[in-house]
Write an enzyme that holds these catalytic residues in place. Sequence first.
Site, PDB file in Angstrom:
ATOM      1  N   PRO A   2      43.245-109.347 -65.807  1.00 34.23           N
ATOM      2  CA  PRO A   2      43.173-110.799 -65.564  1.00 34.23           C
ATOM      3  C   PRO A   2      44.000-111.188 -64.339  1.00 34.23           C
ATOM      4  O   PRO A   2      45.174-110.859 -64.237  1.00 34.23           O
ATOM      5  CB  PRO A   2      43.754-111.418 -66.844  1.00 34.23           C
ATOM      6  CG  PRO A   2      44.378-110.327 -67.608  1.00 34.23           C
ATOM      7  CD  PRO A   2      43.921-109.012 -67.061  1.00 34.23           C
ATOM      8  N   GLU A   3      43.356-111.850 -63.427  1.00 28.06           N
ATOM      9  CA  GLU A   3      44.035-112.357 -62.237  1.00 28.06           C
ATOM     10  C   GLU A   3      44.273-113.858 -62.423  1.00 28.06           C
ATOM     11  O   GLU A   3      43.908-114.435 -63.439  1.00 28.06           O
ATOM     12  CB  GLU A   3      43.184-112.079 -60.996  1.00 28.06           C
ATOM     13  CG  GLU A   3      43.006-110.601 -60.692  1.00 28.06           C
ATOM     14  CD  GLU A   3      44.286-109.951 -60.168  1.00 28.06           C
ATOM     15  OE1 GLU A   3      45.238-110.681 -59.811  1.00 28.06           O
ATOM     16  OE2 GLU A   3      44.328-108.710 -60.140  1.00 28.06           O
ATOM     17  N   HIS A  91      44.280-104.293 -82.182  1.00 24.46           N
ATOM     18  CA  HIS A  91      45.030-104.831 -81.041  1.00 24.46           C
ATOM     19  C   HIS A  91      45.264-106.340 -81.103  1.00 24.46           C
ATOM     20  O   HIS A  91      45.677-106.936 -80.120  1.00 24.46           O
ATOM     21  CB  HIS A  91      44.375-104.470 -79.704  1.00 24.46           C
ATOM     22  CG  HIS A  91      43.949-103.038 -79.618  1.00 24.46           C
ATOM     23  ND1 HIS A  91      44.847-101.995 -79.706  1.00 24.46           N
ATOM     24  CD2 HIS A  91      42.715-102.467 -79.496  1.00 24.46           C
ATOM     25  CE1 HIS A  91      44.181-100.838 -79.614  1.00 24.46           C
ATOM     26  NE2 HIS A  91      42.894-101.107 -79.496  1.00 24.46           N
ATOM     27  N   ARG A 115      46.214-102.588 -74.254  1.00 19.35           N
ATOM     28  CA  ARG A 115      47.116-101.710 -73.489  1.00 19.35           C
ATOM     29  C   ARG A 115      48.578-102.142 -73.577  1.00 19.35           C
ATOM     30  O   ARG A 115      49.464-101.422 -73.143  1.00 19.35           O
ATOM     31  CB  ARG A 115      46.656-101.634 -72.035  1.00 19.35           C
ATOM     32  CG  ARG A 115      45.280-100.984 -71.935  1.00 19.35           C
ATOM     33  CD  ARG A 115      44.838-100.820 -70.509  1.00 19.35           C
ATOM     34  NE  ARG A 115      45.694 -99.917 -69.766  1.00 19.35           N
ATOM     35  CZ  ARG A 115      45.568 -99.676 -68.469  1.00 19.35           C
ATOM     36  NH1 ARG A 115      44.634-100.294 -67.776  1.00 19.35           N
ATOM     37  NH2 ARG A 115      46.386 -98.842 -67.862  1.00 19.35           N
ATOM     38  N   ARG A 156      58.841-110.760 -39.354  1.00 16.85           N
ATOM     39  CA  ARG A 156      58.504-109.742 -40.358  1.00 16.85           C
ATOM     40  C   ARG A 156      57.540-108.710 -39.773  1.00 16.85           C
ATOM     41  O   ARG A 156      56.481-109.062 -39.260  1.00 16.85           O
ATOM     42  CB  ARG A 156      57.850-110.383 -41.573  1.00 16.85           C
ATOM     43  CG  ARG A 156      58.817-111.242 -42.360  1.00 16.85           C
ATOM     44  CD  ARG A 156      58.318-111.410 -43.765  1.00 16.85           C
ATOM     45  NE  ARG A 156      59.158-112.348 -44.492  1.00 16.85           N
ATOM     46  CZ  ARG A 156      59.506-112.180 -45.759  1.00 16.85           C
ATOM     47  NH1 ARG A 156      59.091-111.131 -46.421  1.00 16.85           N
ATOM     48  NH2 ARG A 156      60.253-113.069 -46.359  1.00 16.85           N
TER      49      ARG A 156
END
Length: 275
Positions: A2-3, A91, A115, A156
């Site tokens: 999931p983002e 789960h 997981r 940077r």
Amino acid sequence: MPELPEVETTRRGLLPHVEGRRVARVLLRRPDLRWPIPFDVEALLPAQKITTIRRRAKYLLLDTDAGSALLHLGMSGSLRVLPADTPVRAHDHVDIALEGVDGKPGNVLRFNDPRRFGCLLWQMPEQTHPLLAGLGPEPLSDDFDGDYLFSRSRGRAAPVKTFLMDQAIVVGVGNIYAAEALFMAGISPLRAAGKVSRERYAALADAVKAILSHAITRGGTTLRDFISPDGAPGYFEQELLAYGRGGQPCPRCGRALKQASIGQRTTVWCGHCQR
Ligand code: ZN
């Protein structure tokens, strides 16, 4: 995994079911996820009313007067609102049972995570959990724009892709979204962050916002699957222009897309369209 768009879609999907509801019980089927679940969750959350759900980066916060339950979906987590008698599946690690309203039985907010890279932690009122300290601005907020990226990047030498994925610079831009945004903005991921102009950073910020907003909008159409009992975890399929397409023709110019590892993350770009 999931983002940010999936997490934001989860938040929007849960909100009408959870906001203003009182917690009846908390049931932990194991003592830990990625980290031990603190005692505060069981001690403080029951009987509290959930005032709202917020998202910060990829964390969800269930706010109450006693503090906030801090959730992260990790690699494989999902949250669903289910009737309380829904059979428990493998789960299903955490249930937050909600009181019913108008004489109806309450639902349960159920956290499933095969997981176990997700977490359930606690943030006291008026405090910022250490995991949330030091995070950069939200990419969809007004604080994130080309001027901001330009000013933070001066001096940077790190590649701009690494810079864009730094959570202290901006949150929630993972490997896929970074590659896609750089492709859209025509910026080589290898270019030193300090060598990108203000104008090009404006294009990059716009690209990040457009890609994330689009994913969230599309997520809305799959919202039902997200929180229904039998829906698949429902991470979004993505329409990707660059990511995962190394060696294939560039969608813009037709030349073969390049692929290399930058900061230990695979990236794909067009050596012609991205400078
Ligand atoms: Zn190209």
